[in-house]
Write an enzyme that holds these catalytic residues in place. Sequence first.
Site: not given
Length: 1309
Positions: A394-395, A422, A523, A532, A832, A992, A1093, A1097, A1121
Amino acid sequence: MGAASGCRWPWPPLLPLLLMLLLPPPPLPVALALDSALQPGNFTADEAGAEDFAQSFNSSSEQVLFQSTAASWAHDTNITEENARRQEEAALISQEFSEVWGQKAKALYDPIWQNFTSRTLRRIIGVVRTLGSANLSPAKRQQYNSLLSNMTRIYSTAKVCFPNKTATCWSLDPELTNILATSRSYTLLLYAWEGWHNAAGIPLKPLYQDFTALSNEAYKQDGFSDTGAYWRSLYDSPTFTEDLERLYHQLEPLYLNLHAYVRRALHRQYGDRFINLRGPIPAHLLGNMWAQSWNNIYDMVVPFPGKPSLDVTSAMVQKGWNVTHMFRVAEEFFTSLGLLPMPPEFWAESMLEKPSDGREVVCHASAWDFYNRKDFRIKQCTQVTMDQLSTVHHEMGHVQYYLQYKDQHVSLRRGANPGFHEAIGDVLALSVSTPAHLHKIGLLDHVTSDWESDINYLLKMALEKIAFLPFGYLVDQWRWGVFSGRTPPLYNYDWWYLRTKYQGVCPPVVRNETHFDAGAKYHVPNVTPYIRYFVSFILQFQFHQALCKEAGHQGPLHQCDIYQSTRAGAKLRAVLQAGSSRPWQEVLKDMVGSGALDAQPLLDYFQPVTQWLEEQNQRSGDILGWPEYQWRPPMPDNYPEGIDLVSDEAEASKFVEEYDRRSQVVLNEYAEANWDYNTNITAEGSKRVLEKSTQMANHTVKYGIWARKFDVANIQNFTLKRMIKKIQDLERAALPFKELEEYNQILLDMETAYSVASVCHANSTCLQLEPDLTNLMATSRSYEELLWAWKGWRDKVGRAILPYFPKYVELTNKAARLNGYEDGGDAWRAAYEMPFLEQELEQLFQELQPLYLNLHAYVRRALHHHYGPEHINLEGPIPAHLLGNMWAQTWSNIYDLVVPFPSASKMDASEAMINQGWTPQRMFKEADNFFTSLGLLPVPPEFWNKSMLEKPTDGREVVCHASAWDFFNGKDFRIKQCTTVNMEDLVVAHHEMGHIQYFMQYKDLPVTFREGANPGFHEAIGDVLALSVSTPKHLRSINLLKSEDDGYEEDINFLMKMALDKVAFVPFSYLVDQWRWRVFDRSITKENYNQEWWSLRLKYQGLCPPVARSQGDFDPGAKFHIPSSVPYIRYFVSFIIQFQFHEALCQAAGHKGPLHKCDIYQSKEAGRRLADAMKLGLSKPWPEAMQLITGQPNVSASAMMTYFKPLLDWLVTENGRHGEKLGWPQYNWTPNSARLEGSFAGTGRVNFLGLNLEEQQARVGQWVLLFLGVTLLVATMGLTQRLFSIRHQILRRTHRGPQFGSEVELRHS
């Protein structure tokens, strides 16, 4: 758009546009006198005199223009105060020159110049006599120049800084331009867009208002109504504005179809929240700061992604292209047409790259004519990209124009109209961008010429050319309104009105009249007319069509490449050499055969993609236009703090691929180290585990922090979003390194204390948990022996773990908070993905409670019968050591004490297994056979070679707790279990193996998704098969049960045995994490760990400690656990959903009859459903997996209640016959073994419910228990009424249960 010097007109009125001062202007210079040699002489007031006048003006003007242009070049390529001062001096001289020559022209020729016979002379005099800003008084002229300088400076020096920081600031070029082009983060794009529009636009507004007033004042003196009228006069057409509107409407359907298609693609990327399929598009999402071209988002909208990429940037880089080479390639294109090469001055003086010596420069690409007929330059901060290659052409098109018309009079050295200048470079770029040409210059290996490739190419071109049309049209529509006085003072309102009307874009944030968003476009502050570009986009396709015809091209216009066509070059040369010496209509007619602007060549060029877009939009049901034009997007969350987050899905995909690749290695090494330690507990093994834990933590931190750079809220791909959210959770690795080391050591110490603990007799005979104490608890019926084992285990293990536990809680909570959770319990529950998880679980528990209370009452009476009233109270809790299990979690080992019909056939296959010589391996082979009978996968050879299926006899210390292991290499899956040959362990073996089957089914998923749909799913799969394995029918099929009896008594006996396993477990599996969640949220403190606890229970299980317990004890720690930090609520969930699965699979298998008699063995349909669900892993929300198995997405206890319905009916009758009281109204009763008389001597402590407490604690406990007692009494009365009606209710009912997420530990227990 290159719009600088190449687009500046050489006549005086626009010379002030050369003033681009990027620094605050210096003090106004003193008035400079124009050199006398440059002053106009004496000329006659006739046409001959005018000819002499024009010739003299030409030579003088070249000198002034050279000096002015050189000063501007020096400033723009090195912005300093001194260069700014020199530039302004040169500008003032230029204005004075324009003034004196213009006034002279008016004085001599105004009455006669329009009657000159020479058309060329008329054009020259017409230019010279238009003074523009030179009409202003010297003071206003200086004010005008100052306004231009300051507007340019504000625009050129504006920066956007990172929030709350000043060190990181972005200039428009290259930083902000690159962000808008490459980022797919909604928030980052928004911040860059808003920041630039604020930084560049807001300060410009008052200056632009003053500029407008002065500019209008100047041009009115030239006979124009305002500045806009002067700009339009350059097109020399009385119908210019009407012609433009006609052209725009001719092109509008193509734009509307492109807009609708792109909007749909953006909707896929950003979702409903930020894209309205009936509204305008937020202006920051289209790959460009002004949404003027959309080619930077081509990757998001490409029609056929499988086709070769048309962006050759990577090829340019790989082939070592540099900036100079890009300009040489462009030059070679021009010379291949027979046009002129660049002169030596071009290569010697141009600035083709951004300087690396620290100079501030104006980067906006521009071409420069120095008006000496040999010096032509380009100023461009070029980068090696395909887009910049087009800009280079372009230029260079501007420079070629300069070269071709350099011998014209200086006033005629311009394009035939501004759009011509242009269009020239862009015409060549239309050829350069074709795949055929890119192949010729070595940037494409192959030219794929098919319909899909053509559509890809044309859409890419449309994103540049068609997307630009409304913007190219509206900018000067807005400015003409400003100049005419129609728009002020509503500058911004009118700007966005036009942008919404024509472009269908809207501001992404609220804008008002304090903003000046038009000023954020180069511009506007640099006073460069813009229409233009709209004209040039029409002209370039007219030119392209004509030149392709001249070059002999056959075929579609979009495939034409005029490279090396000297015939096309000759035709183009004629246009260029004319400059503005002839009316542009004549020049255009000579070129294309018509003197009118015509959009048809453009429409022809894009016809294939136009038709394709129409079809796509019709297929998608997309609305053309934006009927909901007032819609605006909401502000994103965490804005602006989250602007550095990335939402580019291509980048996210690369990240998760790398994470997955590396994770498989790290997880495999981590699993191997843990396996070695668990199967041989040694100090060396412990050290290796800690090393691998550190490696794992480092991996988690590295990729977790990386993952946190992604904006998951704005990633639309569900899978990517789900993976990245999971990777973002660092879990324990979020802790600082020292604390992480301490945390890992605490876990290792707690697990080791648990695993190596033993309870010793006075004679030094010691028993470990597996198998010794477990067998004792299962088989002994001696109250005292059971008490010894129960108390000994807790005294040895619980007390050893207690010192570690408070610190473990502290660090777990800290890690959770660092991951964005309130505490450790909140983090566990998040797996979850349910905001009301606790309430949903409570509801499920309440549904199952009648079944448990009836079982509890029945078992309590049986124990009373065996142990007597001194040990069992028929209205109180049951001593916790009498239920056949160390934790009273399952009661199946006391089946012999509670069997409903002792004379009925026995169903315990243990004896048969032993008599038939079953081994642990045989048990697992049988489990494997069950899975394969369903059409599921057999375990691989590695399983049999590497698993530990029995407790070693070589003296090794091992962790006996049964667990299944995934080694994350897609083939190595193992089980570690100290298996005993009995029916209970046969069931465990199936459990398992269920984990192993799950591992194998999802092994091809990304590591992140190699988990159960939720944690309960992983626990449930093996248990589902165990429900079939346990049936008399199946035991007979594998020769473990010979009796053929299958009557009512056998049914009740079987269901009782199952209830002792399944129903008895429900409250324990519910309470373990009830306790831990309250520990994590600090409502249970370390001072009352044990008391709370036992309160839980008692409340849920109806159990009490058989001996006095104190706060120095830590009975929760006696459960695997707890010290191993394995969440437990998964088991509660699994025990409910396994019955849902069982019910659904039995239906799939075609089972008829009671649910408890179903055996799905050999049902391929049942196996298919299971496999489909397991293959999903964690890749989808768990309700989808539930749907695949059960046909509905909810968790419900109804299947479990259906399964045990016959037993519940029998229990209700049996308990009623004995007058059993459900529950434990005498909740404060304790067995003799737990009673101590009065206070503990000398301590001030008392025995309360078997607990050794302070007196004040006991008093509080009494009040709490009184409240519980009243509550329990009311509940019992209500429950009694409910139980009498429950037998007549249909238990199958739809229940909207909880919706769980998922997360699986490395080891599944």
